[in-house]
Motif scaffolding. Structure first.
Motif, PDB file in Angstrom:
ATOM      1  N   TRP A  54       0.849  -1.176   0.000  1.00 48.60           N
ATOM      2  CA  TRP A  54       0.000   0.000   0.000  1.00 48.60           C
ATOM      3  C   TRP A  54       0.891   1.234   0.000  1.00 48.60           C
ATOM      4  O   TRP A  54       1.828   1.339   0.794  1.00 48.60           O
ATOM      5  N   LEU A  55       0.609   2.168  -0.906  1.00 49.10           N
ATOM      6  CA  LEU A  55       1.329   3.436  -0.976  1.00 49.10           C
ATOM      7  C   LEU A  55       0.376   4.547  -0.595  1.00 49.10           C
ATOM      8  O   LEU A  55      -0.732   4.632  -1.128  1.00 49.10           O
ATOM      9  N   GLY A  56       0.798   5.408   0.323  1.00 50.50           N
ATOM     10  CA  GLY A  56      -0.013   6.543   0.724  1.00 50.50           C
ATOM     11  C   GLY A  56       0.255   7.739  -0.170  1.00 50.50           C
ATOM     12  O   GLY A  56       1.091   7.678  -1.087  1.00 50.50           O
ATOM     13  N   PRO A  57      -0.424   8.847   0.091  1.00 52.10           N
ATOM     14  CA  PRO A  57      -0.236  10.035  -0.747  1.00 52.10           C
ATOM     15  C   PRO A  57       1.180  10.606  -0.579  1.00 52.10           C
ATOM     16  O   PRO A  57       1.703  10.663   0.525  1.00 52.10           O
ATOM     17  N   PRO A  58       1.788  11.029  -1.698  1.00 50.97           N
ATOM     18  CA  PRO A  58       3.145  11.579  -1.611  1.00 50.97           C
ATOM     19  C   PRO A  58       3.148  12.935  -0.923  1.00 50.97           C
ATOM     20  O   PRO A  58       2.139  13.642  -0.896  1.00 50.97           O
ATOM     21  N   ALA A  59       4.284  13.275  -0.359  1.00 44.53           N
ATOM     22  CA  ALA A  59       4.472  14.580   0.285  1.00 44.53           C
ATOM     23  C   ALA A  59       5.751  15.204  -0.267  1.00 44.53           C
ATOM     24  O   ALA A  59       6.685  14.501  -0.637  1.00 44.53           O
ATOM     25  N   ASP A  60       5.774  16.525  -0.324  1.00 39.92           N
ATOM     26  CA  ASP A  60       6.966  17.236  -0.784  1.00 39.92           C
ATOM     27  C   ASP A  60       8.019  17.182   0.315  1.00 39.92           C
ATOM     28  O   ASP A  60       7.761  17.556   1.455  1.00 39.92           O
ATOM     29  N   THR A  61       9.211  16.720  -0.039  1.00 41.27           N
ATOM     30  CA  THR A  61      10.288  16.628   0.945  1.00 41.27           C
ATOM     31  C   THR A  61      11.188  17.850   0.951  1.00 41.27           C
ATOM     32  O   THR A  61      12.073  17.960   1.783  1.00 41.27           O
ATOM     33  N   GLY A  62      10.996  18.736  -0.007  1.00 37.24           N
ATOM     34  CA  GLY A  62      11.895  19.875  -0.127  1.00 37.24           C
ATOM     35  C   GLY A  62      13.101  19.569  -0.997  1.00 37.24           C
ATOM     36  O   GLY A  62      14.024  20.368  -1.098  1.00 37.24           O
ATOM     37  N   LEU A  63      13.119  18.401  -1.625  1.00 38.13           N
ATOM     38  CA  LEU A  63      14.246  18.012  -2.461  1.00 38.13           C
ATOM     39  C   LEU A  63      13.900  18.028  -3.949  1.00 38.13           C
ATOM     40  O   LEU A  63      14.542  17.359  -4.750  1.00 38.13           O
ATOM     41  N   SER A  64      12.890  18.793  -4.334  1.00 32.86           N
ATOM     42  CA  SER A  64      12.521  18.908  -5.745  1.00 32.86           C
ATOM     43  C   SER A  64      13.384  19.969  -6.411  1.00 32.86           C
ATOM     44  O   SER A  64      13.746  20.970  -5.794  1.00 32.86           O
TER      45      SER A  64
END
Length: 197
Positions: A54-64
C-alpha cells in the motif's frame, strides 16, 4: 511516500522514490533492513515480487528541483539517502539542460556502497554526470575518496551550485551549519524538510 505491507497492517514507513516518473508507472524504493525496523525488516526479508504494497499520498520533501533553475548541482547522499538524489539525476537526464551534476555517494566502506550498477549506467550514459564515492571508514579507499560525504562534497563544491543533501540525521544536522559557515547562501542548500538554518 508512506508505504505499508499487508503483512503488518497499520504500520507505515516513509520512503523516497529512487526514480523520476516512468512511463510504465513503476516506482523503485531503496529499503535497508534495520534491527529495530518492523516495516523495513518485513519489506527486505519477507515481501516477494508481485506482492501487494500500500502506498499513501506523496508529500513534498523539499528536495525537488526548481524548474526555473539551470544551476549546476552538487548532490550529497549518505546511505539510502541516495534514493531521492538518484531520482533528481534521472530527472535531469530526462530533460538535459546543460547543467553539470556531481553526486557524492557516502558509505562507511566500499562494500557498503549499493546501487552501483544503476549509478555506473547513469554515469556512462551522461558526460555531465560525475559520481564520487566517499568512504568514511575504508583504509583501502583512494585518498580522494577517504572521508565523510560532506567533507568530500566540499572538495567538489563550485560557486553557483545548488546543493541537495539526504542521508542520516547526523550528516544532515551537520550540513547546514558547515555550508553556511563557508558562505554558501542558504537558498542554495536543500535538505529534507524539517531542518532549518
Amino acid at each position: 511516500m508512506p508505504v505499508c505491507t499487508p503483512r503488518l497492517p497499520g504500520h507505515w514507513r516513509w520512503f523516497s522514490p529512487a526514480n523520476a516518473p516512468r512511463a510504465d508507472g513503476t516506482v523503485e524504493l531503496h529499503v535497508r533492513a534495520v534491527p529495530a525496523g518492523t516495516v523495513s525488516h518485513r519489506l527486505v526479508h519477507e515481501v516477494r515480487p508481485g506482492e501487494l504494497l500500500w502506498l499513501g499520498p506523496p508529500a513534498d520533501t523539499g528536495l525537488s528541483l526548481d524548474p526555473a533553475s539551470t544551476n549546476n548541482l552538487l548532490l550529497v547522499a549518505g546511505g539510502t539517502g541516495l534514493a531521492p538524489l538518484r531520482a533528481l539525476v534521472e530527472h535531469v537526464a530526462a530533460a538535459p539542460d546543460g547543467r553539470r551534476v556531481t553526486l557524492i555517494v557516502g558509505a562507511r566502506t566500499f562494500t557498503d556502497l549499493y546501487d552501483s550498477i544503476a549509478l555506473d549506467k547513469l554515469q556512462c550514459a551522461h558526460d555531465w554526470l560525475t559520481i564520487v564515492p566517499a568512504l568514511s571508514d575504508d583504509p583501502c579507499a583512494e585518498p580522494a575518496e577517504q572521508g565523510d560525504a560532506l567533507t568530500i562534497a566540499l572538495e567538489h563544491h563550485q560557486p553557483g551550485q545548488d546543493i541537495y543533501l539526504c542521508g542520516p540525521p547526523a550528516m544532515l544536522a551537520d550540513a547546514r551549519p558547515r555550508l553556511c559557515a563557508l558562505g554558501i547562501p542558504a537558498a542554495r542548500i536543500h535538505l529534507p524538510e524539517g531542518l532549518t538554518c
